[in-house]
Design a protein around this motif. Sequence first.
Motif, short mmCIF file in Angstrom:
data_model
loop_
_atom_site.label_atom_id
_atom_site.label_comp_id
_atom_site.label_asym_id
_atom_site.label_seq_id
_atom_site.Cartn_x
_atom_site.Cartn_y
_atom_site.Cartn_z
N GLN A 21 53.46 73.66 45.47
CA GLN A 21 54.51 74.13 46.39
C GLN A 21 53.95 74.38 47.79
O GLN A 21 54.67 74.24 48.78
N ALA A 22 52.64 74.69 47.84
CA ALA A 22 52.02 74.98 49.13
C ALA A 22 51.71 73.70 49.90
O ALA A 22 51.46 73.75 51.11
N LEU A 23 51.74 72.55 49.23
CA LEU A 23 51.42 71.27 49.90
C LEU A 23 52.57 70.84 50.81
O LEU A 23 53.73 71.15 50.57
N SER A 24 52.18 70.07 51.83
CA SER A 24 53.21 69.52 52.72
C SER A 24 53.89 68.33 52.01
O SER A 24 53.40 67.83 51.01
N GLU A 25 55.03 67.90 52.56
CA GLU A 25 55.77 66.79 51.95
C GLU A 25 54.94 65.51 51.91
O GLU A 25 55.00 64.75 50.95
N GLU A 26 54.15 65.29 52.96
CA GLU A 26 53.30 64.10 53.01
C GLU A 26 52.26 64.13 51.89
O GLU A 26 52.02 63.13 51.21
N LYS A 27 51.62 65.28 51.70
CA LYS A 27 50.61 65.44 50.63
C LYS A 27 51.26 65.32 49.25
O LYS A 27 50.67 64.75 48.34
N LYS A 28 52.47 65.86 49.12
CA LYS A 28 53.17 65.75 47.84
C LYS A 28 53.44 64.27 47.51
O LYS A 28 53.28 63.82 46.38
N GLU A 29 53.83 63.50 48.53
CA GLU A 29 54.12 62.07 48.32
C GLU A 29 52.84 61.32 47.93
O GLU A 29 52.85 60.46 47.05
N GLU A 30 51.72 61.65 48.58
CA GLU A 30 50.43 61.04 48.24
C GLU A 30 50.06 61.37 46.80
O GLU A 30 49.57 60.52 46.05
#
Length: 151
Positions: A21-30
């Motif tokens: 949940q703490a990750l950014s959307e870009e990191k979540k997509e990666e």
Amino acid sequence: MKKGFLLGLTFGGVAAFAAYQALSEEKKEELHDKLRDTKDDLKEQFADYALYAEDLIDDLIDDSDFYGDVKDKVQSATDRLADKKEQVLDKFNQDDFDEQTASIREQLSAANDDDDIIIDQTDEDLADAQADEEPTDDQVDEQAEKDNGEK
């Protein structure tokens, strides 16, 4: 022990969810892409291993058929050899060799009636044969020496 494992699993899951949940959307997509790639790689590896296992099983089945055929052929050959051995032993045990020997003697005596084959050579036959032969050079030389020595 069960409680410690379940407690660790729960805290680990909560920590992973909080980190996600703490990750950014870009990191979540990666992370999602990486998980999909890993999942696809695992699927391919599983399919490859399944094919390897299938090939191995097919080879083992083929080999077992081959060895079964060879075993059957060897058993068949062994049976035929045992039958042949019995036939030979029966022939030796049941045959009358005196009768066969008498038959061979009759054939040989019939062959003696022909002048073509001489089986027994008598002294008379030997003398006739030597008289018919021309003397060798050594015999001529010996005879000549004897004749010269007598004079």
